[in-house]
Design a protein around this motif. Structure first.
Motif, PDB file in Angstrom:
ATOM      1  N   ILE A 277      12.364   0.511  -4.001  1.00 29.68           N
ATOM      2  CA  ILE A 277      12.683   1.932  -4.056  1.00 29.68           C
ATOM      3  C   ILE A 277      13.757   2.148  -5.120  1.00 29.68           C
ATOM      4  N   THR A 278      13.639   3.186  -5.923  1.00 32.48           N
ATOM      5  CA  THR A 278      14.518   3.337  -7.082  1.00 32.48           C
ATOM      6  C   THR A 278      15.941   3.752  -6.737  1.00 32.48           C
ATOM      7  N   ASP A 279      16.133   4.522  -5.657  1.00 26.48           N
ATOM      8  CA  ASP A 279      17.475   5.041  -5.347  1.00 26.48           C
ATOM      9  C   ASP A 279      18.096   4.331  -4.145  1.00 26.48           C
ATOM     10  N   ASP A 280      18.000   3.004  -4.153  1.00 24.49           N
ATOM     11  CA  ASP A 280      18.564   2.215  -3.047  1.00 24.49           C
ATOM     12  C   ASP A 280      19.880   1.548  -3.440  1.00 24.49           C
ATOM     13  N   LYS A 281      20.648   2.179  -4.301  1.00 29.20           N
ATOM     14  CA  LYS A 281      21.870   1.560  -4.816  1.00 29.20           C
ATOM     15  C   LYS A 281      23.101   1.999  -4.022  1.00 29.20           C
ATOM     16  N   ASP A 282      24.117   1.136  -4.021  1.00 27.74           N
ATOM     17  CA  ASP A 282      25.422   1.444  -3.417  1.00 27.74           C
ATOM     18  C   ASP A 282      25.306   1.834  -1.943  1.00 27.74           C
ATOM     19  N   LEU A 283      24.559   1.047  -1.186  1.00 29.06           N
ATOM     20  CA  LEU A 283      24.328   1.373   0.217  1.00 29.06           C
ATOM     21  C   LEU A 283      25.248   0.608   1.166  1.00 29.06           C
ATOM     22  N   THR A 284      25.943  -0.415   0.662  1.00 26.76           N
ATOM     23  CA  THR A 284      26.773  -1.243   1.532  1.00 26.76           C
ATOM     24  C   THR A 284      28.165  -1.409   0.925  1.00 26.76           C
ATOM     25  N   SER A 285      29.003  -2.150   1.617  1.00 25.36           N
ATOM     26  CA  SER A 285      30.348  -2.431   1.117  1.00 25.36           C
ATOM     27  C   SER A 285      30.355  -3.572   0.109  1.00 25.36           C
ATOM     28  N   GLY A 286      29.325  -4.410   0.138  1.00 24.58           N
ATOM     29  CA  GLY A 286      29.305  -5.598  -0.707  1.00 24.58           C
ATOM     30  C   GLY A 286      30.185  -6.723  -0.196  1.00 24.58           C
TER      31      GLY A 286
ATOM     32  N   GLY B  40       8.518  10.216   7.318  1.00 22.63           N
ATOM     33  CA  GLY B  40       7.334   9.973   8.126  1.00 22.63           C
ATOM     34  C   GLY B  40       6.860   8.538   8.115  1.00 22.63           C
ATOM     35  N   LYS B  41       7.549   7.667   7.392  1.00 22.08           N
ATOM     36  CA  LYS B  41       7.120   6.278   7.265  1.00 22.08           C
ATOM     37  C   LYS B  41       7.856   5.370   8.255  1.00 22.08           C
ATOM     38  N   ARG B  42       7.370   4.144   8.355  1.00 22.46           N
ATOM     39  CA  ARG B  42       7.967   3.118   9.222  1.00 22.46           C
ATOM     40  C   ARG B  42       8.867   2.222   8.365  1.00 22.46           C
ATOM     41  N   ILE B  43      10.161   2.221   8.680  1.00 20.76           N
ATOM     42  CA  ILE B  43      11.140   1.460   7.904  1.00 20.76           C
ATOM     43  C   ILE B  43      11.756   0.391   8.798  1.00 20.76           C
ATOM     44  N   ALA B  44      11.704  -0.837   8.346  1.00 22.20           N
ATOM     45  CA  ALA B  44      12.227  -1.949   9.141  1.00 22.20           C
ATOM     46  C   ALA B  44      13.594  -2.392   8.643  1.00 22.20           C
ATOM     47  N   TYR B  45      14.408  -2.857   9.561  1.00 17.55           N
ATOM     48  CA  TYR B  45      15.696  -3.463   9.270  1.00 17.55           C
ATOM     49  C   TYR B  45      16.007  -4.405  10.417  1.00 17.55           C
ATOM     50  N   THR B  46      17.096  -5.128  10.303  1.00 18.54           N
ATOM     51  CA  THR B  46      17.512  -6.028  11.379  1.00 18.54           C
ATOM     52  C   THR B  46      18.785  -5.484  11.996  1.00 18.54           C
ATOM     53  N   GLU B  47      18.681  -5.104  13.257  1.00 13.91           N
ATOM     54  CA  GLU B  47      19.805  -4.489  13.954  1.00 13.91           C
ATOM     55  C   GLU B  47      21.006  -5.432  13.993  1.00 13.91           C
ATOM     56  N   GLY B  48      22.187  -4.881  13.738  1.00 15.49           N
ATOM     57  CA  GLY B  48      23.407  -5.680  13.790  1.00 15.49           C
ATOM     58  C   GLY B  48      23.731  -6.400  12.506  1.00 15.49           C
ATOM     59  N   THR B  49      22.910  -6.211  11.475  1.00 18.02           N
ATOM     60  CA  THR B  49      23.180  -6.800  10.161  1.00 18.02           C
ATOM     61  C   THR B  49      23.492  -5.694   9.163  1.00 18.02           C
TER      62      THR B  49
ATOM     63  N   LYS C  65      20.685   9.176   4.935  1.00 13.71           N
ATOM     64  CA  LYS C  65      21.665  10.269   4.868  1.00 13.71           C
ATOM     65  C   LYS C  65      21.750  10.852   3.462  1.00 13.71           C
ATOM     66  N   ARG C  66      21.806   9.991   2.470  1.00 14.70           N
ATOM     67  CA  ARG C  66      21.933  10.463   1.089  1.00 14.70           C
ATOM     68  C   ARG C  66      20.672  11.172   0.602  1.00 14.70           C
ATOM     69  N   ALA C  67      19.535  10.824   1.200  1.00 12.27           N
ATOM     70  CA  ALA C  67      18.280  11.475   0.826  1.00 12.27           C
ATOM     71  C   ALA C  67      18.043  12.756   1.621  1.00 12.27           C
TER      72      ALA C  67
ATOM     73  N   GLY D 260       0.778  -1.236   0.000  1.00 13.65           N
ATOM     74  CA  GLY D 260       0.000   0.000   0.000  1.00 13.65           C
ATOM     75  C   GLY D 260       0.805   1.280   0.000  1.00 13.65           C
ATOM     76  N   ASN D 261       2.127   1.175  -0.095  1.00 10.05           N
ATOM     77  CA  ASN D 261       2.974   2.370  -0.031  1.00 10.05           C
ATOM     78  C   ASN D 261       3.410   2.784  -1.434  1.00 10.05           C
ATOM     79  N   PRO D 262       3.008   3.976  -1.902  1.00  7.10           N
ATOM     80  CA  PRO D 262       3.331   4.394  -3.264  1.00  7.10           C
ATOM     81  C   PRO D 262       4.711   5.038  -3.416  1.00  7.10           C
ATOM     82  N   ALA D 263       5.475   5.196  -2.312  1.00 10.11           N
ATOM     83  CA  ALA D 263       6.767   5.890  -2.376  1.00 10.11           C
ATOM     84  C   ALA D 263       7.690   5.222  -3.385  1.00 10.11           C
ATOM     85  N   ARG D 264       8.384   6.049  -4.166  1.00 11.54           N
ATOM     86  CA  ARG D 264       9.322   5.534  -5.156  1.00 11.54           C
ATOM     87  C   ARG D 264      10.769   5.863  -4.804  1.00 11.54           C
ATOM     88  N   THR D 265      10.972   6.862  -3.985  1.00 17.17           N
ATOM     89  CA  THR D 265      12.323   7.269  -3.603  1.00 17.17           C
ATOM     90  C   THR D 265      12.455   7.248  -2.087  1.00 17.17           C
ATOM     91  N   VAL D 266      13.700   7.253  -1.625  1.00 16.92           N
ATOM     92  CA  VAL D 266      13.940   7.267  -0.181  1.00 16.92           C
ATOM     93  C   VAL D 266      13.354   8.534   0.447  1.00 16.92           C
TER      94      VAL D 266
END
Length: 347
Positions: free
Chosen positions: A222-231, A149-158, A169-171, A138-144
């Motif tokens: 999301i379209t601008d989610d590139k190059d976010l980690t070290s790989g 104002g949205k709820r963003i999930a991740y796994t802490e320590g990963t 930061k980049r957004a 249900g979320n129409p967002a295309r960019t970061v």
């Protein structure tokens, strides 16, 4: 759901609990940003009866060694244990039930911050865009930026954690501009589907497993989610395991096999997609091939370059207040294994 607290207090408690572990910070005489010089040569004899207990994620190490044939005739027994996320592998290290784990760069950072004696004994690098930010149906967002104002999930320590921090930061967003939700990896797809969260970080194959059945309902990347980690993809081990000559020799052999297996994977896309994505993960071949190309073939950077990329992620976490302070990650690398990997590639 709640905003996750900073980890400083948690890490302080973990550090007190690890009374038998040594700090992994770089020692004196080691240049900043460079792994320590090799000391004693690695043992080469693997006595009969030696075993290695492996912490695997999504069966990626087990399937890679099997598909490439590198699991054949090992002079030690391999036992695989399934984990979801590096933090649970680190917990198993503390309990003494594992000898090796495969992780991204972030778990090694948090281990060091907690003064847990963990060393890097294998390095590869895939795509820096391996973490994907995906939305709920249900979320129409295309960019970061549109996630404000949205709820963003991740796994802490990963690796999800610095990926989200980098994206914000980049957004031009602060962490206070969104609600960060700490979830276990396997709980994220269900939370997205139910709309409990608006977006989340996922890696493959979980990202495709979520998006394929939910795309027609509006879920997307999301379209601008590139190059976010070290790989970076790392083999890590407790320092105690390295101090056992039998297991240290077995680790050197396994690191060489893993390196050769990744080189095989680079050259055998069709077979790997069939064995891993189609048969193991139940993902269509076309989607598996797309994942393989998006993830990128494995490269083998020098340990000095890997340390530099690893350090950049540690600095992102420190800047966000997720660590007690700035770390020098170089001391977590056992430089002897760089020669092991170079020898495997030359062979």
């Amino acid at each position: 759901m709640h905003r996750p607290r900073r980890l400083a207090a948690v890490l302080a408690v973990a550090a007190l609990a690890l009374t038998a572990c040594a700090s992994t910070g770089g020692g004196s005489g080691t240049a900043a940003g460079a792994p320590p010089a090799p000391q004693d040569p690695l043992p080469t004899a693997v006595p009969a009866g030696t075993d290695l207990r492996i912490g695997d994620q999504n069966a990626q190490l087990e399937m890679l060694l099997k598909a490439s044939g590198q699991d054949a005739n090992t002079p030690y027994k391999l036992t695989y244990n399934a984990f979801q996320g590096g933090p649970t592998i680190l917990e198993a290290f503390r309990g003494g039930s594992l000898d090796l784990g495969i992780v991204g760069e972030t778990p090694a950072i948090f281990a060091q911050a907690a003064q847990q004696d963990v060393k890097v004994v294998g390095v590869a690098q895939t795509s820096r865009s391996s973490v994907h930010l995906v939305t709920s149906p249900g979320n129409p967002a295309r960019t970061v930026a549109e996630l404000k104002g949205k709820r963003i999930a991740y796994t802490e320590g990963t690796t999800f954690q610095p990926a989200v921090l980098n994206a914000l930061k980049r957004a031009g967003l602060r962490t206070t501009d969104v609600t960060l939700v700490n979830l276990q990896v396997l709980d994220i797809p269900a939370a997205l589907q139910s709309g409990q969260i608006d977006a989340a970080a996922l890696t493959e194959p979980l990202a495709s497993k979520y998006l394929l059945p939910n795309a027609e309902k509006g879920a997307h990347e999301i379209t601008d989610d590139k190059d976010l980690t070290s790989g970076l993809l790392l083999l890590i081990t407790p320092g105690k395991t390295l101090r056992d000559p039998a297991r240290a020799a077995a680790l050197a052999d396994l690191t060489a096999r893993w390196t050769k297996a990744l080189a095989w994977q680079n050259a055998n896309e069709t077979e790997w997609v069939e064995q891993y994505y189609v048969k193991k993960q139940n993902i269509p071949a076309a989607s598996g091939s797309q994942i393989f190309r998006n993830t990128g073939t494995a490269a083998f950077p020098s340990y000095q370059q890997a340390v530099a990329d690893h350090q950049a992620i540690a600095d992102v976490l420190a800047e966000a207040g997720a660590l007690p302070g700035k770390l020098d990650v170089a001391g977590t690398y056992d430089g002897r294994f760089e020669a092991v990997q170079r020898g495997a590639l030359a062979g």
